[in-house]
Write an enzyme that holds these catalytic residues in place. Structure first.
Site, short mmCIF file in Angstrom:
data_model
loop_
_atom_site.label_atom_id
_atom_site.label_comp_id
_atom_site.label_asym_id
_atom_site.label_seq_id
_atom_site.Cartn_x
_atom_site.Cartn_y
_atom_site.Cartn_z
N TYR A 143 -2.61 -64.41 46.25
CA TYR A 143 -1.94 -63.12 46.09
C TYR A 143 -2.30 -62.49 44.74
CZ TYR A 143 1.84 -59.75 45.33
OH TYR A 143 2.55 -58.61 45.05
N SER A 145 0.95 -56.13 40.64
CA SER A 145 1.90 -57.20 40.34
C SER A 145 1.51 -57.85 39.03
CB SER A 145 1.88 -58.25 41.46
OG SER A 145 2.57 -59.43 41.07
#
Length: 248
Positions: free
Chosen positions: A159, A146
């Site tokens: 995250y 990501s």
């Protein structure tokens, strides 16, 4: 004469294969000729993917296991070794976003769960599947990362840091397999029309985002024997590899 598909007779494992990008990729790898080993917790979702694969003329083995189940992943590796003796493609797609919050407010149980799925599970894949990838003529591993791994954006620290850890695992694995036939890369899809993205950013109109099948098409080339890049991040939005070089 029909041209041979690029993954004919290849074995391709995809985690998080019951929905989103993982489900779309499982179908596309099957359409490219691979026998897909589809791993996910949700049996119903896996069965839906299997129906689509069969309708497209492909084949799959469904593995309803939680990627946090370390022993379950190890047993899967043993089963693949006994049946095929190799693994041609491994895609570490399963991931969770968790609760977006300031770092100081993050709960330890949420932190542990995010790292268990996004980092530890992928490390276990590397541990257990490495001999099988090395046994393949052209083993290919892809891990879904990501942009939040390097964005430093507020409320996404747990995250984002888990994806940064995954990036380091993948690049290290690429360095450790540099003299083999294995190639290891990361893929950054960016915001995509998935349930996970909607859970974190419910105010974003999903119709403004690319669909999972569009994104998955860009992952397939990284899974092919013809892919010789390794240790890189392919950014879907940029449409190219981003190379990270270690300091001298």
């Amino acid at each position: 004469m029909t041209a041979q598909k690029p993954l004919t007779d290849k074995i391709a494992l995809v985690t998080g294969a019951s929905r989103g990008i993982g489900a779309a990729l499982a179908l596309q790898l099957a359409e490219a000729g691979a026998h897909v080993v589809a791993v996910a917790r949700t049996v119903g979702g896996l069965e839906e993917v299997d129906d689509k694969i069969k309708a497209a003329g492909g084949t799959a083995t469904l593995v309803p296991v939680d990627v946090k189940d370390m022993d379950g992943i190890a047993r899967l590796a043993l089963a693949l070794n006994d049946r095929y003796g190799r693994l041609d493609v491994m895609v570490g797609n399963a991931g969770i976003l968790g609760v977006l919050s300031p770092l100081a407010h993050a709960e330890p149980k949420d932190f542990d769960s995010i790292y268990a799925v996004n980092v530890k599970a992928n490390w276990q894949l590397i541990r257990t599947m490495d001999p099988l990838l090395r046994a393949a003529p052209a083993g290919r591993a892809v891990f879904i990362t990501s942009g939040l791994a390097w964005a430093g954006r507020a409320y996404t620290g747990v995250y984002g840091s888990s994806k940064a850890a995954l990036d380091e695992l993948a690049r290290t694995y690429a360095a450790e397999t540099a003299t083999t036939h294995v190639r290891v890369n990361l893929f950054n899809p960016g915001p995509t029309r998935t349930r996970m993205h909607a859970s974190g950013w419910p105010g974003v109109d999903p119709e403004t985002l690319p669909a999972p099948d569009e994104v998955a098409k860009a992952i397939v080339p990284l899974c092919l024997p013809s892919c010789n890049d390794s240790g890189k991040v392919y950014d879907y939005r940029a449409g190219k590899f981003l190379t990270f070089k270690a300091p001298a």
